[in-house]
Scaffold this active site. Structure first.
Site, PDB file in Angstrom:
ATOM      1  N   LYS A   1       5.605   8.120 -19.182  1.00  0.00           N
ATOM      2  CA  LYS A   1       5.741   6.787 -18.566  1.00  0.00           C
ATOM      3  C   LYS A   1       4.384   6.138 -18.369  1.00  0.00           C
ATOM      4  CE  LYS A   1       6.292   6.228 -13.805  1.00  0.00           C
ATOM      5  NZ  LYS A   1       5.317   5.241 -13.316  1.00  0.00           N
ATOM      6  N   ASN A   2       3.466   6.885 -17.775  1.00  0.00           N
ATOM      7  CA  ASN A   2       2.181   6.268 -17.412  1.00  0.00           C
ATOM      8  C   ASN A   2       1.265   6.023 -18.608  1.00  0.00           C
ATOM      9  OD1 ASN A   2       3.114   6.271 -14.843  1.00  0.00           O
ATOM     10  ND2 ASN A   2       1.732   7.842 -14.056  1.00  0.00           N
TER      11      ASN A   2
ATOM     12  N   ASP B   1       0.963  13.185  -8.272  1.00  0.00           N
ATOM     13  CA  ASP B   1       2.360  12.977  -8.672  1.00  0.00           C
ATOM     14  C   ASP B   1       3.170  14.279  -8.725  1.00  0.00           C
ATOM     15  OD1 ASP B   1       1.870  10.307  -8.809  1.00  0.00           O
ATOM     16  OD2 ASP B   1       2.040  10.114 -10.988  1.00  0.00           O
TER      17      ASP B   1
ATOM     18  N   ARG C   1      -1.667   0.428  -1.567  1.00  0.00           N
ATOM     19  CA  ARG C   1      -2.053   0.435  -2.991  1.00  0.00           C
ATOM     20  C   ARG C   1      -2.700  -0.893  -3.334  1.00  0.00           C
ATOM     21  NH1 ARG C   1       2.319   3.671  -6.576  1.00  0.00           N
ATOM     22  NH2 ARG C   1       0.544   3.785  -7.984  1.00  0.00           N
TER      23      ARG C   1
ATOM     24  N   ARG D   1      13.277   5.494 -12.593  1.00  0.00           N
ATOM     25  CA  ARG D   1      12.101   4.724 -13.000  1.00  0.00           C
ATOM     26  C   ARG D   1      11.215   5.546 -13.938  1.00  0.00           C
ATOM     27  NH1 ARG D   1       8.518   3.311  -8.667  1.00  0.00           N
ATOM     28  NH2 ARG D   1       7.354   2.931 -10.555  1.00  0.00           N
TER      29      ARG D   1
ATOM     30  N   CYS E   1       6.127   2.219  -6.193  1.00  0.00           N
ATOM     31  CA  CYS E   1       6.502   3.251  -5.233  1.00  0.00           C
ATOM     32  C   CYS E   1       5.862   3.003  -3.871  1.00  0.00           C
ATOM     33  CB  CYS E   1       6.043   4.609  -5.736  1.00  0.00           C
ATOM     34  SG  CYS E   1       7.219   5.385  -6.819  1.00  0.00           S
TER      35      CYS E   1
HETATM   36  C1  UD1 Z   1      -1.588   5.739 -11.349  1.00  0.00           C
HETATM   37  C2  UD1 Z   1      -0.234   6.292 -11.728  1.00  0.00           C
HETATM   38  C3  UD1 Z   1       0.405   7.016 -10.553  1.00  0.00           C
HETATM   39  C4  UD1 Z   1      -0.562   8.054 -10.014  1.00  0.00           C
HETATM   40  C5  UD1 Z   1      -1.925   7.454  -9.741  1.00  0.00           C
HETATM   41  C6  UD1 Z   1      -2.960   8.485  -9.348  1.00  0.00           C
HETATM   42  C7  UD1 Z   1       0.546   4.725 -13.370  1.00  0.00           C
HETATM   43  C8  UD1 Z   1       1.553   3.685 -13.728  1.00  0.00           C
HETATM   44  N1  UD1 Z   1       0.615   5.193 -12.140  1.00  0.00           N
HETATM   45  O1  UD1 Z   1      -1.377   4.782 -10.320  1.00  0.00           O
HETATM   46  O2  UD1 Z   1       1.601   7.621 -11.003  1.00  0.00           O
HETATM   47  O3  UD1 Z   1      -0.030   8.558  -8.801  1.00  0.00           O
HETATM   48  O4  UD1 Z   1      -2.427   6.788 -10.898  1.00  0.00           O
HETATM   49  O5  UD1 Z   1      -3.076   9.462 -10.322  1.00  0.00           O
HETATM   50  O6  UD1 Z   1      -0.235   5.154 -14.190  1.00  0.00           O
HETATM   51  N2  UD1 Z   1      -7.268   1.946  -5.299  1.00  0.00           N
HETATM   52  C9  UD1 Z   1      -8.011   0.996  -4.607  1.00  0.00           C
HETATM   53  N3  UD1 Z   1      -8.166  -0.235  -5.180  1.00  0.00           N
HETATM   54  C10 UD1 Z   1      -7.631  -0.554  -6.391  1.00  0.00           C
HETATM   55  C11 UD1 Z   1      -6.892   0.423  -7.090  1.00  0.00           C
HETATM   56  C12 UD1 Z   1      -6.724   1.664  -6.516  1.00  0.00           C
HETATM   57  O7  UD1 Z   1      -8.497   1.244  -3.514  1.00  0.00           O
HETATM   58  O8  UD1 Z   1      -7.829  -1.688  -6.860  1.00  0.00           O
HETATM   59  C13 UD1 Z   1      -7.067   3.288  -4.706  1.00  0.00           C
HETATM   60  C14 UD1 Z   1      -5.593   3.611  -4.442  1.00  0.00           C
HETATM   61  O9  UD1 Z   1      -5.174   3.094  -3.187  1.00  0.00           O
HETATM   62  C15 UD1 Z   1      -5.601   5.112  -4.472  1.00  0.00           C
HETATM   63  C16 UD1 Z   1      -6.677   5.428  -5.532  1.00  0.00           C
HETATM   64  O10 UD1 Z   1      -7.442   4.250  -5.683  1.00  0.00           O
HETATM   65  O11 UD1 Z   1      -6.007   5.634  -3.239  1.00  0.00           O
HETATM   66  C17 UD1 Z   1      -6.140   5.825  -6.881  1.00  0.00           C
HETATM   67  O12 UD1 Z   1      -5.193   4.860  -7.320  1.00  0.00           O
HETATM   68  P1  UD1 Z   1      -5.013   4.505  -8.861  1.00  0.00           P
HETATM   69  O13 UD1 Z   1      -5.664   5.563  -9.675  1.00  0.00           O
HETATM   70  O14 UD1 Z   1      -5.413   3.106  -9.077  1.00  0.00           O
HETATM   71  O15 UD1 Z   1      -3.454   4.629  -9.041  1.00  0.00           O
HETATM   72  P2  UD1 Z   1      -2.518   3.752  -9.945  1.00  0.00           P
HETATM   73  O16 UD1 Z   1      -3.229   3.320 -11.175  1.00  0.00           O
HETATM   74  O17 UD1 Z   1      -1.866   2.718  -9.101  1.00  0.00           O
END
Ligand code: UD1
Length: 415
Positions: free
Chosen positions: A22-23, A304, A121, A396, A116
């Protein structure tokens, strides 16, 4: 029909093939926006989130045909540049369309994403990266209006590792003028898959698989690509076998990507064997406790798989400790596990899981995608019958969790 009824105390035997990731699929589908001409993706998972992403692509003007797990996308015409709020908020990864739309059209109107409920986030790092590449971004309530006459390569340093922000920056940089360097970038396998896909389409990206990516703007061409297998689904099934006992084989499994989990499983005394693209796991005794796991960016233990591991550790022979560093609020499911008899103490950044004799079947509710999968594992391990509600969360990301567990001999069905 949004619940799964599970007969408990079952062991797992048999073989199951792992679906596409998915990701990996979601940002690659978004990346198709950057390519004029046909993009053909094999092994694309048939899950709710990919259906939603395809719907958003149609809105942007794509013509799409689907045959089994093969999706063909033609992005010649330009449709709307504003994406409907309801669709965007149905899935967090819709935000990666922002980088792709800016890259191709120089403008985008999108909403703060949903997804989720696993804690705060934010998307500040996504916006920071796009602004550094030259985008001008205005926020009106929850609407993001972005424009860029010419995206231009630059050096972007991420203060923390973010999968989505790294992907958005890559998507905006591949067609930009000049060279972009991303430091402290995510090296999650799903970022690597996006880079592989783009490179097959002609992108110039160096440092793939490391924390520094160098991207030189270049035009892209049509491409045929196969989505890699899904490490979290594979990890879920391995943990189910660890918790419920049995002897199973996963085919088309991403072995390298599961190293952190395979290490933990061996600490728990599970017998794991890998061969080519197959993983075998056998458990016929009590699980060893005393496990101390911290979730981290790849190659660390994936957040995850944290709820699934917690569930399995309830039956280990000693206390275990789990620290969550990626999404600190990711413990909403604990109340549901406690309804089944789990004994878990919450600390500031983690939890201690105390052993119990047996989880007990009852009615529980999925609180998010992976927590939902953890509750299905709990239902398989528990004594008696369980009903896991809000299965739509699980759908999902899991193409056929019911069919897969049925193949492994479990009695469960949707109702
Ligand atoms: C992706 C995955 C999700 C997984 C996560 C961490 C997808 C669709 N989803 O989510 O399944 O759990 O990586 O491996 O690929 N953060 C900030 N600012 C930002 C973006 C992120 O502070 O602009 C923080 C988040 O709150 C979190 C950390 O960075 O604490 C990591 O998040 P991130 O790696 O961005 O996760 P996703 O890409 O949303």
């Amino acid at each position: 029909m949004d619940s799964i009824r599970i007969t408990g105390k079952q062991s797992l035997y048999g073989e199951v093939e792992i679906q596409g990731s998915k990701n990996a699929a979601l940002p690659i589908l978004a990346a198709s926006v950057l390519i004029k001409g046909e993009v053909v993706l094999h092994n694309c998972p048939r899950i709710q989130d990919t259906r939603l992403m395809l719907q958003l692509l149609r809105r942007l003007g794509a013509r799409i045909t689907i045959e089994g797990h093969t999706v063909s996308i033609q992005n010649e015409e330009r449709g709307a540049i504003e994406l409907p709020k309801k669709d965007v908020q149905g899935m967090r990864s819709s935000i990666v369309l922002l980088g792709a739309m800016l890259g191709r059209y120089g403008e985008a109107v999108i909403y703060y994403p949903g997804g989720c409920v696993i804690g705060e986030r934010p998307i500040d790092l996504h916006l920071m990266a796009l602004q550094q590449l030259g985008a001008s971004i205005t926020i009106q309530d929850d609407c993001i209006i972005a424009t860029a006459k010419q995206l231009t390569g630059t050096h972007i340093h991420f203060p923390i590792v973010s999968v989505g922000a790294t992907q958005n920056a890559i998507l905006a940089a591949v067609l930009a003028k000049g060279t972009t360097v991303l430091s402290n970038a995510s090296r999650e396998p799903e970022v690597e898959a996006l880079c592989d896909f783009l490179r097959s389409a002609g992108a110039i990206i160096k440092g793939v698989g490391t924390r520094t990516l160098t991207i030189t703007g270049n035009s892209l061409h049509p491409v045929v690509y196969s989505i890699p297998p899904e490490r979290i689904v594979a990890g879920t099934y391995l943990l189910a076998a660890a918790g419920a006992g049995g002897d199973i084989c996963l085919t088309n499994a991403p072995i390298q990507e599961l190293n952190a989990l395979l290490h933990v499983l061996s600490l728990m005394d599970c017998f794991v064997r890998v061969k080519e693209q197959r993983i075998y796991i056998k458990t016929d005794r009590a699980l060893r406790g005393g496990i101390d796991v911290t979730t981290q960016a790849y190659p660390g233990f994936p957040t995850d798989l944290q709820p699934q591991l917690t569930t399995v550790l309830t039956k280990a022979d000693a206390d275990s400790y789990l620290k969550e560093t990626v999404f600190e609020q990711r413990f909403a499911y604990l109340g549901e596990l406690e309804k089944m008899g789990a004994n878990i103490t919450k600390q500031e950044h983690g939890i201690t899981i105390h052993p119990i004799a047996q989880l007990k079947g009852t009615v529980v509710e999925a609180t998010d995608l992976r927590a939902g999968a953890a509750l299905v594992i709990a239902g398989i391990m528990a004594e008696g019958e369980s009903l896991v509600k809000k299965v739509s969360f699980i759908e999902r990301g899991y193409e056929d969790i019911i069919g897969d567990f049925q193949k492994l001999g479990v009695t469960l069905f949707k109702e």
